[in-house]
Scaffold this motif. Structure first.
Motif, PDB file in Angstrom:
ATOM      1  N   ASN A   1      51.443  43.630  39.774  1.00  0.00           N
ATOM      2  CA  ASN A   1      51.461  44.906  38.508  1.00  0.00           C
ATOM      3  C   ASN A   1      50.536  44.738  37.743  1.00  0.00           C
ATOM      4  OD1 ASN A   1      53.310  45.940  40.152  1.00  0.00           O
ATOM      5  ND2 ASN A   1      55.673  44.584  39.101  1.00  0.00           N
ATOM      6  N   ILE A   2      50.136  43.286  36.780  1.00  0.00           N
ATOM      7  CA  ILE A   2      49.549  43.258  35.698  1.00  0.00           C
ATOM      8  C   ILE A   2      47.876  43.693  36.375  1.00  0.00           C
ATOM      9  CG2 ILE A   2      48.652  41.355  34.238  1.00  0.00           C
ATOM     10  CD1 ILE A   2      51.561  40.271  33.598  1.00  0.00           C
ATOM     11  N   GLU A   3      47.499  42.818  38.106  1.00  0.00           N
ATOM     12  CA  GLU A   3      46.049  43.064  38.131  1.00  0.00           C
ATOM     13  C   GLU A   3      45.856  44.280  38.403  1.00  0.00           C
ATOM     14  OE1 GLU A   3      42.634  42.355  39.132  1.00  0.00           O
ATOM     15  OE2 GLU A   3      43.597  41.767  38.078  1.00  0.00           O
ATOM     16  N   VAL A   4      47.267  45.499  39.117  1.00  0.00           N
ATOM     17  CA  VAL A   4      47.275  46.984  39.607  1.00  0.00           C
ATOM     18  C   VAL A   4      46.455  47.555  38.006  1.00  0.00           C
ATOM     19  CG1 VAL A   4      48.814  48.594  40.232  1.00  0.00           C
ATOM     20  CG2 VAL A   4      48.679  46.116  41.424  1.00  0.00           C
ATOM     21  N   GLN A   5      47.408  46.858  37.128  1.00  0.00           N
ATOM     22  CA  GLN A   5      47.096  48.010  35.864  1.00  0.00           C
ATOM     23  C   GLN A   5      45.670  47.647  34.840  1.00  0.00           C
ATOM     24  OE1 GLN A   5      50.238  47.262  33.007  1.00  0.00           O
ATOM     25  NE2 GLN A   5      52.194  47.642  34.485  1.00  0.00           N
ATOM     26  N   ARG A   6      45.418  46.628  35.112  1.00  0.00           N
ATOM     27  CA  ARG A   6      44.165  46.307  34.707  1.00  0.00           C
ATOM     28  C   ARG A   6      43.047  47.215  35.503  1.00  0.00           C
ATOM     29  NH1 ARG A   6      39.308  43.749  35.668  1.00  0.00           N
ATOM     30  NH2 ARG A   6      40.139  43.405  37.804  1.00  0.00           N
ATOM     31  N   ILE A   7      43.307  47.106  36.961  1.00  0.00           N
ATOM     32  CA  ILE A   7      42.040  47.778  37.581  1.00  0.00           C
ATOM     33  C   ILE A   7      42.526  49.233  37.089  1.00  0.00           C
ATOM     34  CG2 ILE A   7      41.855  48.222  39.912  1.00  0.00           C
ATOM     35  CD1 ILE A   7      42.788  45.631  40.841  1.00  0.00           C
ATOM     36  N   CYS A   8      43.705  49.631  37.104  1.00  0.00           N
ATOM     37  CA  CYS A   8      43.931  51.637  36.800  1.00  0.00           C
ATOM     38  C   CYS A   8      42.732  51.470  35.356  1.00  0.00           C
ATOM     39  CB  CYS A   8      44.719  51.218  36.617  1.00  0.00           C
ATOM     40  SG  CYS A   8      45.562  53.123  35.702  1.00  0.00           S
ATOM     41  N   ASN A   9      43.106  50.491  34.628  1.00  0.00           N
ATOM     42  CA  ASN A   9      41.945  50.972  33.405  1.00  0.00           C
ATOM     43  C   ASN A   9      41.180  50.697  32.977  1.00  0.00           C
ATOM     44  OD1 ASN A   9      44.810  51.941  31.950  1.00  0.00           O
ATOM     45  ND2 ASN A   9      46.031  49.416  31.879  1.00  0.00           N
ATOM     46  N   GLU A  10      40.762  49.987  33.762  1.00  0.00           N
ATOM     47  CA  GLU A  10      38.909  48.411  33.828  1.00  0.00           C
ATOM     48  C   GLU A  10      38.025  49.167  34.599  1.00  0.00           C
ATOM     49  OE1 GLU A  10      39.748  44.936  32.233  1.00  0.00           O
ATOM     50  OE2 GLU A  10      41.137  45.414  30.372  1.00  0.00           O
ATOM     51  N   GLN A  11      39.043  49.296  35.652  1.00  0.00           N
ATOM     52  CA  GLN A  11      37.726  49.036  36.434  1.00  0.00           C
ATOM     53  C   GLN A  11      37.738  50.749  37.145  1.00  0.00           C
ATOM     54  OE1 GLN A  11      38.560  44.319  38.400  1.00  0.00           O
ATOM     55  NE2 GLN A  11      37.964  46.541  39.770  1.00  0.00           N
ATOM     56  N   GLN A  12      36.842  52.230  36.747  1.00  0.00           N
ATOM     57  CA  GLN A  12      36.847  52.968  37.013  1.00  0.00           C
ATOM     58  C   GLN A  12      35.091  52.909  37.156  1.00  0.00           C
ATOM     59  OE1 GLN A  12      38.666  55.367  33.461  1.00  0.00           O
ATOM     60  NE2 GLN A  12      40.257  54.557  33.889  1.00  0.00           N
ATOM     61  N   TYR A  13      34.631  52.834  36.882  1.00  0.00           N
ATOM     62  CA  TYR A  13      32.396  53.363  36.761  1.00  0.00           C
ATOM     63  C   TYR A  13      32.248  51.640  37.614  1.00  0.00           C
ATOM     64  CZ  TYR A  13      29.532  55.715  36.003  1.00  0.00           C
ATOM     65  OH  TYR A  13      27.888  56.297  35.921  1.00  0.00           O
ATOM     66  N   SER A  14      30.986  51.537  38.526  1.00  0.00           N
ATOM     67  CA  SER A  14      30.711  50.852  39.127  1.00  0.00           C
ATOM     68  C   SER A  14      31.058  49.769  40.486  1.00  0.00           C
ATOM     69  CB  SER A  14      30.047  49.884  37.731  1.00  0.00           C
ATOM     70  OG  SER A  14      28.658  48.954  38.605  1.00  0.00           O
ATOM     71  N   ALA A  15      30.921  48.393  40.348  1.00  0.00           N
ATOM     72  CA  ALA A  15      31.410  48.269  41.087  1.00  0.00           C
ATOM     73  C   ALA A  15      33.122  48.044  40.975  1.00  0.00           C
ATOM     74  CB  ALA A  15      30.600  46.641  41.443  1.00  0.00           C
ATOM     75  N   GLY A  16      33.363  47.243  42.177  1.00  0.00           N
ATOM     76  CA  GLY A  16      34.969  46.606  41.916  1.00  0.00           C
ATOM     77  C   GLY A  16      35.951  47.001  42.397  1.00  0.00           C
ATOM     78  N   ASP A  17      37.156  47.188  42.996  1.00  0.00           N
ATOM     79  CA  ASP A  17      37.966  48.242  43.571  1.00  0.00           C
ATOM     80  C   ASP A  17      38.958  49.445  42.126  1.00  0.00           C
ATOM     81  OD1 ASP A  17      38.349  46.160  45.634  1.00  0.00           O
ATOM     82  OD2 ASP A  17      39.935  44.309  44.184  1.00  0.00           O
ATOM     83  N   ARG A  18      39.788  49.862  42.624  1.00  0.00           N
ATOM     84  CA  ARG A  18      39.689  50.694  42.226  1.00  0.00           C
ATOM     85  C   ARG A  18      41.474  51.183  42.319  1.00  0.00           C
ATOM     86  NH1 ARG A  18      35.449  54.124  40.994  1.00  0.00           N
ATOM     87  NH2 ARG A  18      34.146  52.767  41.069  1.00  0.00           N
ATOM     88  N   HIS A  19      41.588  51.974  41.416  1.00  0.00           N
ATOM     89  CA  HIS A  19      43.614  52.217  41.655  1.00  0.00           C
ATOM     90  C   HIS A  19      43.512  53.384  42.079  1.00  0.00           C
ATOM     91  CE1 HIS A  19      47.017  53.840  39.878  1.00  0.00           C
ATOM     92  NE2 HIS A  19      47.502  53.372  40.108  1.00  0.00           N
ATOM     93  N   TYR A  20      44.837  53.391  42.921  1.00  0.00           N
ATOM     94  CA  TYR A  20      44.989  55.678  43.519  1.00  0.00           C
ATOM     95  C   TYR A  20      46.559  55.026  43.559  1.00  0.00           C
ATOM     96  CZ  TYR A  20      40.732  56.516  45.425  1.00  0.00           C
ATOM     97  OH  TYR A  20      39.242  56.661  44.942  1.00  0.00           O
ATOM     98  N   LEU A  21      46.986  56.374  42.787  1.00  0.00           N
ATOM     99  CA  LEU A  21      48.359  56.375  43.442  1.00  0.00           C
ATOM    100  C   LEU A  21      48.841  57.288  44.732  1.00  0.00           C
ATOM    101  CD1 LEU A  21      51.748  56.328  41.957  1.00  0.00           C
ATOM    102  CD2 LEU A  21      51.095  58.846  41.287  1.00  0.00           C
ATOM    103  N   GLY A  22      49.750  56.135  45.151  1.00  0.00           N
ATOM    104  CA  GLY A  22      49.943  56.939  46.524  1.00  0.00           C
ATOM    105  C   GLY A  22      51.395  57.312  46.955  1.00  0.00           C
ATOM    106  N   VAL A  23      51.241  58.823  47.000  1.00  0.00           N
ATOM    107  CA  VAL A  23      52.315  59.475  47.584  1.00  0.00           C
ATOM    108  C   VAL A  23      52.433  60.195  49.166  1.00  0.00           C
ATOM    109  CG1 VAL A  23      54.179  61.547  47.043  1.00  0.00           C
ATOM    110  CG2 VAL A  23      52.289  60.499  45.422  1.00  0.00           C
ATOM    111  N   GLN A  24      53.881  59.251  49.673  1.00  0.00           N
ATOM    112  CA  GLN A  24      53.678  58.944  51.581  1.00  0.00           C
ATOM    113  C   GLN A  24      54.810  59.896  51.996  1.00  0.00           C
ATOM    114  OE1 GLN A  24      53.220  55.122  54.200  1.00  0.00           O
ATOM    115  NE2 GLN A  24      50.959  55.895  53.879  1.00  0.00           N
TER     116      GLN A  24
END
Length: 558
Positions: free
Chosen positions: A361-384
């Protein structure tokens, strides 16, 4: 540390050998097993392995050295599922939303067990009437291999020239046996050398026919979406040193753990693997300005907005009117990785913040806050939403980004359609018309045996080799499943040909978008953001989303 210990750690399971160990039972999770059972029905089927290309032509059939030893569709599919989903060191799998992979694997193991029981009997027959009369068996197998070489592996005739050649060879061999210059016991052996394999063939056909009828019964039940669960006693270790059973048990646990991974993959125009193509998207982007002059907005993060949207989405099934409405959605914070449209495989979560098949969960939060531009994974909230007993999977993906002073909220829709009709096909026994004795002027249809002469010979020839599966794969051939492989998306069709499914897909967008904006705006107001531009943009967006139409969003018209 042993290899089994490594497997346990990877799967997150421990050895639990205790009296009364439970035998794994398919379908025990209680839901959406009908679609899984239709996929599993292929493990019980007969016919050519080439049929696996019908639902997805990306599947490959690798031919072996001898057509006489080639598997049928069910045998090849069972072997492919077992090696692809349970083998040590296998590639990662794509999550099967709307399906239960463990049900399919367990049915494949059950089909394998039924065939193993048949092959054990056929092996005994081959040992008694084959080894004792090995020259005769070699002659008969050689003739059948020649016949299949002339005609192909299917039920095509060998042609007039090929038939004459085979008859000629058979008569020549028979003449050599009869005229052989020997006497006594050796002469009796030579005379019995050719008839003895025929007796073995007759016994093998009786054994194979009973098994074929059993397999057809399972096929018919599962293809209709019914059928009962199966037990997998092979996965229950009989003692602490039962390595094969422990390996299988760990493989099943690993399969279940991988299904719960929070990492998914974007494959270009194919959309998100396992979720389908992106059919529509809507976004709102406005500057973050303080509501009160002379005062800065209270600091917050993208994760604060995403978490608030996720919490609010759990209330989607509630409404002011009792109309049925939404079913309970599955809310997941996804880590999405780009792999490209032509990717042949994907990677599992790695690094210190990976916990088995999931990111922490800590890594998911970090990706959501910091990896929004350029290379790297991205965070998405999924409603399925999984609808129509798993036939339709609707996923709305929401992402929140902040670049400079601009907050952007984007909502994208993905849809995965029904399973290909191939998996709903039921067995159709071969029939032929015969004269109705004594009323010879009338004809009636009779059902032919499930196992004919060619099939009985094929099964008898393969039976001793089934105990050496890797060798049999080289000699007979295999199926290569489409990659990156997932049981659900690999054989899905488009939902746009089903009127009500289309309605469900389109109706989902508007309420999800409005709930997302409402939850996000609440966070913005609480942190002192000027909402005037956001409210104006939301009104425009709320109007445009009321009439969504499916499109190929990831092609960008280029």
């Amino acid at each position: 540390m042993t290899a089994l210990d490594d497997l346990r750690n990877a799967a997150g399971v421990e050895f639990d050998f205790a009296p009364g160990a439970q035998v794994p039972l398919s379908g025990s999770s209680g839901g959406r097993t009908g679609l899984s059972q239709r996929i599993a029905s292929v493990a019980y089927r007969e016919g050519s392995p080439e049929k696996i290309k019908e639902p997805n032509d990306a599947a490959k059939v690798n031919e072996g050295r001898f057509s006489l030893l080639e598997p049928n569709l069910g045998e090849a599919f069972t072997r492919a599922i077992e090696t692809r989903m349970l083998a040590d060191g296998r590639k990662p799998l794509i999550q099967s939303f709307g399906a239960e992979p463990q049900v399919v694997v367990e049915h494949a193991l059950a089909a394998k067990r039924i065939r193993r029981q048949r092959d054990a009997r056929l092996t005994v027959i081959m040992a008694v009437l084959g080894l004792l009369f090995l020259p005769g068996v070699a002659v008969w197998l050689g003739l059948f291999q020649l016949r299949r070489t002339f005609a192909g592996s299917q039920d095509r005739r060998a042609g007039a020239l090929g038939t004459l050649l085979l008859v000629g060879i058979a008569l020549f061999v028979a003449l050599l046996v009869v005229r052989a210059p020997v006497g006594g016991v050796l002469q009796i052996y030579l005379w019995a050398m050719l008839p003895a394999p025929v007796i073995g063939w007759f016994l093998a056909r009786q054994v194979s026919e009973r098994t074929a009828q059993n397999l057809r019964a399972h096929w018919a039940d599962l293809a209709g979406g019914g059928g009962s669960g199966v037990v997998v006693p092979e996965a229950v270790p009989q003692n602490p040193n039962d390595a094969d059973a422990e390996r299988l048990r760990i493989g099943l646990a690993k399969l279940a753990a991988e299904q719960e991974s929070n990492l998914t993959y974007y494959a270009g125009t194919k959309g998100i693997l396992g979720m389908g193509v992106r059919w529509g998207h809507w976004h709102l982007a406005e500057d973050l300005r303080p509501r009160d002059p002379g005062r800065e907005i209270d600091p917050f993060r993208a994760w604060d907005v995403a978490r608030a949207i996720g919490d609010q989405m759990r209330l989607l099934e509630r409404g002011p009117l009792h109309t049925g409405g939404f079913t309970a959605p599955t809310i997941t914070h996804w880590v999405v990785r780009h792999v490209g449209e032509g990717a042949g495989e994907v990677a599992r979560p790695e690094g210190p913040n990976a916990d088995g098949f999931r990111f922490s969960n800590i890594e998911v939060q970090r990706i959501c806050n910091e990896q929004q531009y350029s290379a790297g994974d991205r965070h998405y909230l999924g409603v399925q939403f999984v609808l129509w007993d798993g036939e339709l999977v609707i996923t709305m993906m929401i992402t929140v980004t902040v670049l400079h002073h601009t907050l952007r909220i984007e909502v994208s829709g993905y849809a995965l359609g029904p399973l290909h009709g191939f998996f709903g096909e039921k067995p159709k026994p071969d029939k032929k018309k015969v004269r109705d004795f004594p009323r010879f002027w009338k004809q009636r249809e009779v059902e032919l045996p499930a196992v004919n002469v060619r099939e009985a010979v094929r099964l008898a020839a393969r039976a001793p080799l089934t105990w050496f599966p890797k060798r049999l794969d080289k000699l007979g051939g295999t199926i290569a499943l489409p990659e990156p492989f997932g049981l659900r998306h690999t054989w899905a069709t488009k939902p746009w040909n089903h009127r009500f499914m289309v309605d469900d897909v389109l109706r989902t967008a508007t309420p999800v978008l409005r709930v997302a904006l409402s939850a996000a705006f609440k966070v913005l107001r609480e942190n002192g953001v000027d909402m005037a531009p956001f409210d104006a943009r939301a009104q425009i967006l709320s109007g445009s989303v009321q009439d969504p139409g499916p499109s190929q969003d990831d092609t960008y018209g280029m």
